[in-house]
Every structure is written in C-alpha cells, then in structure tokens.
Design an enzyme around this catalytic site. Sequence first.
Site, PDB file in Angstrom:
ATOM      1  CD1 TRP A 195      -0.203  -1.478   3.170  1.00 58.03           C
ATOM      2  CD2 TRP A 195       0.554   0.631   3.316  1.00 58.03           C
ATOM      3  NE1 TRP A 195       0.578  -1.375   4.310  1.00 58.03           N
ATOM      4  CE2 TRP A 195       1.043  -0.086   4.419  1.00 58.03           C
ATOM      5  CE3 TRP A 195       0.898   1.982   3.191  1.00 58.03           C
ATOM      6  CZ2 TRP A 195       1.859   0.479   5.400  1.00 58.03           C
ATOM      7  CZ3 TRP A 195       1.718   2.554   4.162  1.00 58.03           C
ATOM      8  CH2 TRP A 195       2.181   1.804   5.244  1.00 58.03           C
ATOM      9  CG  ASN A 196       5.138   1.261   0.746  1.00 61.65           C
ATOM     10  OD1 ASN A 196       4.817   0.506  -0.184  1.00 61.65           O
ATOM     11  ND2 ASN A 196       6.347   1.252   1.257  1.00 61.65           N
ATOM     12  N   PRO A 242      -3.029  -6.093  -5.705  1.00 64.57           N
ATOM     13  CG  PRO A 242      -4.449  -4.334  -6.341  1.00 64.57           C
ATOM     14  CD  PRO A 242      -4.186  -5.805  -6.577  1.00 64.57           C
ATOM     15  N   GLY A 301       7.009  -6.307   0.268  1.00 67.11           N
ATOM     16  CA  GLY A 301       6.306  -6.243   1.553  1.00 67.11           C
ATOM     17  C   GLY A 301       7.237  -6.641   2.675  1.00 67.11           C
ATOM     18  CB  SER A 302       6.584  -7.486   6.177  1.00 71.05           C
ATOM     19  OG  SER A 302       5.905  -8.723   6.138  1.00 71.05           O
ATOM     20  CD  GLU A 305      11.439  -3.362  -2.232  1.00 73.11           C
ATOM     21  OE1 GLU A 305      11.694  -3.310  -1.003  1.00 73.11           O
ATOM     22  OE2 GLU A 305      10.648  -2.618  -2.818  1.00 73.11           O
ATOM     23  CG  LEU A 306      11.487  -9.551   1.337  1.00 78.37           C
ATOM     24  CD1 LEU A 306      12.019 -10.856   1.898  1.00 78.37           C
ATOM     25  CD2 LEU A 306       9.987  -9.641   1.095  1.00 78.37           C
ATOM     26  CB  CYS A 309      11.336  -0.991   1.986  1.00 78.84           C
ATOM     27  SG  CYS A 309       9.740  -1.747   1.869  1.00 78.84           S
ATOM     28  CD  GLU A 328      10.780  -2.115   7.370  1.00 78.17           C
ATOM     29  OE1 GLU A 328      10.211  -3.219   7.486  1.00 78.17           O
ATOM     30  OE2 GLU A 328      11.075  -1.615   6.267  1.00 78.17           O
TER      31      GLU A 328
HETATM   32  C1  SIN Z   1       9.644   0.722  -1.026  1.00 78.30           C
HETATM   33  O1  SIN Z   1       9.375   1.266   0.004  1.00 78.30           O
HETATM   34  O2  SIN Z   1       9.663  -0.488  -1.091  1.00 78.30           O
HETATM   35  C2  SIN Z   1       9.958   1.464  -2.295  1.00 78.30           C
HETATM   36  C3  SIN Z   1      10.662   2.715  -2.107  1.00 78.30           C
HETATM   37  C4  SIN Z   1      11.207   3.283  -3.403  1.00 78.30           C
HETATM   38  O3  SIN Z   1      10.940   2.781  -4.495  1.00 78.30           O
HETATM   39  O4  SIN Z   1      11.950   4.243  -3.311  1.00 78.30           O
END
Ligand code: SIN
Length: 485
Positions: free
Chosen positions: A155-156, A180, A233-234, A255-256, A289, A386
């Site tokens: 969601w971010n 999504p 995600g996490s 991508e965690l 992240c 985190e």
């Molecule tokens: C993310 O928070 O996973 C992506 C951040 C970004 O693309 O800069």
Amino acid sequence: MLDIKQSALLKTSSYINGNWHPSNTTFDVSNPAIDEVIAQVCDASVEQAILAVRSAKKAFKAWSTMPANERATLLRNWFNLMMEHQDDLARILTLEQGKPLAEAKGEIAYGASFIEWFAEEGKRVYGDTIPSLSAKQKIVVIKQAVGVVAAITPWNFPNAMIARKAAAALAAGCTFVVRPATQTPLSALAMAELAEQAGIPAGVFNVVVGQDAKGIGEVFTTHTDVAKFTFTGSTAVGKSLIKQCASGVKKVSMELGGNAPFIVFNDADIEEAVKGAINSKYRNAGQTCVCTNRIFVQKDVLASFTEKFTDAVNHLHVGNGIDDNIQIGPMISSEAVENVTKLVNDSIKQGAVLNTGGKPHKAGSHFFQPTILTQVTQDMPVARNEIFGPVSPIISFDTESDAIAMANDTEYGLAAYFYARDIGRVWRVAEALDFGMVGINEGLISNAAAPFGGVKQSGSGREGSKYGLDDYLEIKYLCMGGISD
Ligand code: SIN
C-alpha cells in the site's frame, strides 16, 4: 466523490482478461487522512484469481512472440497515458493512501518512468555466442520470457510498486497478474484502465482485488501456470511466500523490509546531511522500505547535526495530503500509529530521550508527530525494528569502524546512506556496508535507471535498470551440432 476529471479512471472491480469482473461482496476503501469511506470495491474470489492466472497463460504465447519493438510501442502508450492523467492518478493515490499530493504526483511520474525505461530496455534483450570447445558444435545463448508472473504489491506505493514489476515483466514478454494491497486498490485499477486504453491485449495485465490474502496468495505461489512470483512487503510475509513457491520451484524475487542506517561522519557537509536525512526519513511519513531507520552521528558533529535536524523536523507541515503545502500525511492506519507509539515509548523507557514529537498528532487518528529521539542505543526497540513511521532515532559513535559495525548489525540489507567528504573514507565505507543500495551524500536514491534491491533478509533480485529485466528472463543454451562437414 473523488473529484477527478476522468471518471473512467475510477474502477471498482477486478480486471481480468480485459474485462471488469463484478462480485457479490464488496469491501470499503477509506481515506486514511479523515477515516472516511471513499469507494466500495468488489471482493475477488480465489476462483477469479485462478481465472486471471489462466487468462495470463492464454495470452502469453502471442505476447511473448510479439516483436519487442511492438511491445515497446504499447508500453510507451501506457506511459504517455499515465503522464497525461498524472493529476487524476495522483488525486486517487492521495485519497486512498494519504501521502501529500505533490508526493503522489511524484510517485505517478516515478511509476511511469519504469514503463518508459523498460519500453526501451525490452528492445535490448541480447543473446550470446560462445566459442565452442568442439569444432563440431556451436554454442548459442538466447533469452526468453519466463512466462506468467504473479505479483503481490504493498500500500505504500500503490502505483510505482506495480509499475516497477509490470513494466519489466511485460517488456521481457511475460504476462502479469497482480494483487494490490486492499487498502489501495483504486490506483491499481486505474492503471489497468489505462493499460487497456494503451492497447495492451486482454490477459497480458490483470489486477485481482480481493481480501482473501491467503487464498489468492496460494494461487499466485502454487498454481502450475505461474512461472515466477514477485513480492514487495514485509520480510515475515515474504519468507512464508518463498516457502509456498518452493513446492513448485518457482522463480522468485523479493523486495522486503529494511533497517537503513544513515551515517553522518565528522567530515560531512552538515547542512546537506540534514537535507538528506529529512528526505530519506520523512518521505511518505516514514513508510518506505528504504526510509532511514537509524541515524548514526560522529560525536564531534553530534550537537550541530542534532540542532539543525531538529529545526528542520519542527518545520515539517503535517496534515491531510490533499491540502496545500503538506509534507507529512497520515499513516496508513490507527494500528500503524499504535505500533510507532509503542516503539517510541518502549525506547524512552530504556533510556532514549525525546527531542521533539513523540505522540499521535492532533490532525487525526492516523497521524503521528515527526519525532526525534536522542541517546538511542542499538539494542532499543526503535533501532532494532523497522519503524515505518516518522521517527528518527539518533545514535552517536566514535570511529569509522564503530559506525560500520553498528550499521551492519541488522538482519536487513536494503538501503544505507552516509555523508562524508574524504575520498578514502567514502570508498572504504561504501564497500564495507552490507546493503544492496548505498546513498553517498544523497538521501533519495530510487530511480528507473538504478538497480533497486537488497541483500540478507531484505530480499533477492533487482528491480529497475538493465538488471531488472533479468528476473523475467530465462537463459536458454542452444547446442548446435552437425556443423563440420
Ligand atoms: C519501497 O518502500 O519499497 C519502495 C521505495 C522506493 O521505491 O523508493
């Protein structure tokens, strides 16, 4: 209700095989800034997820054999449409996710830039010829699309995290199915509408919006028609999805989570370091992240950095992202506010000192004050976890090797940042940090031309850049015999 110019962009059901699929039940999508429902979205079933995967499989042959330059034209159309509708897409994004409108516009341009980048890059999927060990054989290497790609996105970044995966997958010749986050489905569905308008054929890009995370996740990770699974995600959820993928030995990229260090050395330009820390910490209210999670400052510049940084943080404008001049919007939920409050309070109990902020913000139930904690140590909750919120813990250090050791003392390895001017130090520290991405005198590092990804428990694979295509391609070796007469 959303006050957008193109009402066609407001879609509320899954997009599968070029059709919008209603369902009997719906769920609410709310604006986190005011906690009000903005749309009701059809809740896709597991059967609809299976249908999406099968449709993607059916579409794969024609899409993967289409010449790359023709795929590029369609992707370029998609990019153009996203930029043409940037204002509407940004508005939808702010209303469902909360980030300030200027940041949402930036995200649309950022997401679209992956589509533009991979439209070009897909034309350059080169093979290889390798000198053979035998006069009778030739060795030829070709690269082929892996097949159907299934994705789960967070969601971010409701637009860019889909675009970054889908653009590379489609450019490589794969077809794509995405679930999504249910907090932010409207941005994904608007992307599907524009993909259709761009001429991307039915079945190539599918969006399954459903609350049954477990059931849909199982389809995406175990269905025999899925060749590759990708997740942002996490780390905890990523680990269990990797396990599910193992049963079918699927290609996986992840991508965690992250726990990014931001190191300020005594030879740094302090003003620049403050700007970089603001950018990398408070973007998206600290909910990325790659957000700075721990700020390490060398003892002799601790006082001056802390003073300037506090001043900058105290000037950040918090409020509803749709209003003018807002820099920090809401957090995604009241649970997120509770988590951050707990991390801050528990760290204060262990000796951290509250420099500014530290409490939920009066703007509403989903807001948290931009916060700085000083006298933090590595073992405090705010440094170990985190944070995913607008909180900066400051930890002081004596020597370069102390900073490197503390920065690397985490299971995560996504992004790291440091500010220094000495060229020898810059090289030493850049090499010594166990992270996939390092910002050197720079707090904003993400862009389409650069490889985004982590090491250790922050994941595997790279997104964006020329490397981003590799995750969607298989290498095939052709051994050609019967050459010599
Ligand atoms: C993310 O928070 O996973 C992506 C951040 C970004 O693309 O800069």
